[in-house]
Design a protein around this motif. Structure first.
Motif, PDB file in Angstrom:
ATOM      1  N   GLU A 261      39.651  50.028  40.119  1.00  0.00           N
ATOM      2  CA  GLU A 261      38.342  50.474  40.599  1.00  0.00           C
ATOM      3  C   GLU A 261      37.316  49.344  40.496  1.00  0.00           C
ATOM      4  OE1 GLU A 261      35.074  54.030  39.706  1.00  0.00           O
ATOM      5  OE2 GLU A 261      36.757  53.668  38.345  1.00  0.00           O
ATOM      6  N   LYS A 262      37.288  48.672  39.358  1.00  0.00           N
ATOM      7  CA  LYS A 262      36.342  47.575  39.161  1.00  0.00           C
ATOM      8  C   LYS A 262      36.606  46.439  40.144  1.00  0.00           C
ATOM      9  CE  LYS A 262      34.807  44.187  35.735  1.00  0.00           C
ATOM     10  NZ  LYS A 262      35.021  43.656  34.362  1.00  0.00           N
ATOM     11  N   LYS A 265      35.686  47.486  43.751  1.00  0.00           N
ATOM     12  CA  LYS A 265      34.243  47.636  43.904  1.00  0.00           C
ATOM     13  C   LYS A 265      33.580  46.262  44.054  1.00  0.00           C
ATOM     14  CE  LYS A 265      32.303  50.761  41.425  1.00  0.00           C
ATOM     15  NZ  LYS A 265      31.763  51.492  40.237  1.00  0.00           N
ATOM     16  N   GLU A 266      33.964  45.323  43.215  1.00  0.00           N
ATOM     17  CA  GLU A 266      33.374  43.993  43.286  1.00  0.00           C
ATOM     18  C   GLU A 266      33.877  43.233  44.520  1.00  0.00           C
ATOM     19  OE1 GLU A 266      33.877  41.951  39.620  1.00  0.00           O
ATOM     20  OE2 GLU A 266      32.869  43.497  38.432  1.00  0.00           O
ATOM     21  N   SER A 268      34.605  44.631  47.307  1.00  0.00           N
ATOM     22  CA  SER A 268      33.918  45.184  48.475  1.00  0.00           C
ATOM     23  C   SER A 268      32.559  44.517  48.662  1.00  0.00           C
ATOM     24  CB  SER A 268      33.754  46.700  48.319  1.00  0.00           C
ATOM     25  OG  SER A 268      32.878  47.009  47.250  1.00  0.00           O
ATOM     26  N   LYS A 269      31.896  44.178  47.536  1.00  0.00           N
ATOM     27  CA  LYS A 269      30.623  43.463  47.636  1.00  0.00           C
ATOM     28  C   LYS A 269      30.826  42.079  48.250  1.00  0.00           C
ATOM     29  CE  LYS A 269      28.649  45.752  43.573  1.00  0.00           C
ATOM     30  NZ  LYS A 269      28.118  45.556  42.197  1.00  0.00           N
TER      31      LYS A 269
END
Length: 402
Positions: A261-262, A265-266, A268-269
């Motif tokens: 997840e981490k 998420k990063e 995707s940024k």
């Protein structure tokens, strides 16, 4: 000293060989049904659970290693792809002299930072899974070999216990027969031996029988003690180990899911940043393309305006420039051609197909015009029906001035 050492080693070897022979003989007798076998159904179920648990853990460990290898492969592929993009991205593609050099420099700087962050993210993701999930699984599985060895030892000691039990039982049952066998030779000896020696011979025979019986009893007690010590230890450890498996699986997959997840998420940024960079690149391309088209249109308008001064004073300049035959709609400015399809999303919008020629019209109320949007009417529709009510707004960047 060397000879004594060799003698001790040879003695131990002989004892081990004798134990193996005795166990093999006992197992054969048990399989043939000539000797009963001690069975513990509850313990056998524990061993079955242990083997299942060890197999599942080993498979999970193997799959985690395969997942890590895939992450490493994906990282390498991503790095090569990003390096390829960085190598291809050159400012002179779009004409560095005609474009804002500062903007080009800014985009290149953002690109370098984005690629470095991407590489760092992959390395951290791989290391986090290795440290948290894989190492915990390795530690969890490290206890299985020792327990497996003790289960095997417990099985061997059970065979020794059964063998000693059977030997003791056979001596116990045959004690009376042995005493009768000893008494018969003693009666024969009494006839040949002096009267003073007859009692000694009989006592010696009984002593030998009692010695074998006592030795068998001691062997049985020793075998039973060793077996029960191992059995009690395993009876306590195996259920506890079986219960711990759920916690291990929960921790492993929760940790893995958290890292995933981490990471995503990063990532995707960073992907969003890369998309923004590509958007800026496309905007620069469109700016250059629009500037070139506007320059050509202006030159053409000036040239034709010089040849049609009279017409230019009585009609819109762009209309004279297009030189259209027939009557044009009121408020006509110039013509554009659709370079992309556009699907209308509202009732006041004009739907376009690539290649459509549109007559651009002036807005009735200039305040209603939004930036980047034009009002127009398809040329084919006007010439066929002369109906201006079919006009609508459309995005300017989907067309090219003609």
């Amino acid at each position: 000293m060397a000879e004594i050492g060799k003698g001790v080693t040879a003695g131990k070897l002989a004892i081990n060989v004798q134990k193996r022979l005795t166990r093999a003989q006992e197992k054969v007798l048990q399989k043939l049904g000539k000797a009963d076998e001690t069975r513990d159904v509850v313990f056998e179920e524990m061993v079955a659970n242990f083997n299942k648990q060890m197999g599942e853990g080993t498979k999970l460990q193997k799959d985690l290693k395969a997942y890590l290898a895939a992450v490493k492969t994906m990282h390498d592929a991503s790095r090569r792809l990003q390096d390829c993009l960085a190598d291809m991205y050159e400012p002179d593609w779009f004409g560095k002299e005609e474009m804002d050099a500062l903007a080009e420099e800014l985009i290149e700087k953002e690109m370098d930072i984005n690629l470095e962050d991407t590489d760092t993210m992959w390395l951290d993701y791989h290391q986090s899974i290795t440290d948290k999930s894989l190492q915990d699984m390795d530690m969890y599985l490290s206890q299985f070999p020792d327990i497996k060895a003790r289960i095997a030892k417990r099985d061997r000691k059970l065979v020794d216990f059964d063998s000693a039990r059977h030997h003791f039982t056979s001596l116990q049952k045959g004690k009376k027969k042995d005493e009768a066998k000893i008494a018969k030779p003693a009666a024969l000896l009494e006839m040949a031996a002096p009267s003073w020696a007859q009692g000694l011979i009989s006592a010696h025979q009984v002593a030998q029988t009692n010695l074998s019986y006592n030795q068998a009893e001691e062997d049985l007690g020793r075998a039973q003690k060793i077996f029960e010590e191992l059995n009690v230890e395993l009876q306590d450890e195996l259920p506890a180990l079986w219960d711990r498996r759920v916690g291990v699986y929960v921790n492993t997959f929760q940790s893995l899911a958290g890292h995933q997840e981490k990471f995503h998420k990063e990532m995707s940024k960073l992907s969003e940043n890369l998309n923004d960079i590509m958007t800026k690149l496309e905007e620069q391309r469109q700016i250059k393309k629009g500037a070139t088209a506007a320059s050509k249109t202006e030159d053409c308008a000036k040239s034709e305006g010089a040849n049609h001064n009279e017409s230019a004073s009585s009609a819109p300049k762009s209309a004279v420039t297009n030189g259209s035959d027939g009557e044009l709609p009121p408020g006509f400015l110039y013509k554009v051609k659709a370079v992309h399809d556009y699907a209308a999303t509202d009732g006041d919008e004009l739907e376009l197909k690539m290649g459509d020629v549109v007559l651009v019209l002036a807005f009735d109320n200039p305040d209603e015009q939004d930036d980047g949007w034009l009002m127009g009417l398809k040329e084919s529709h006007w010439f066929q029906k002369k109906d201006i009510s079919a006009k609508g707004v459309f995005p300017e960047n989907f067309t090219q001035r003609v």
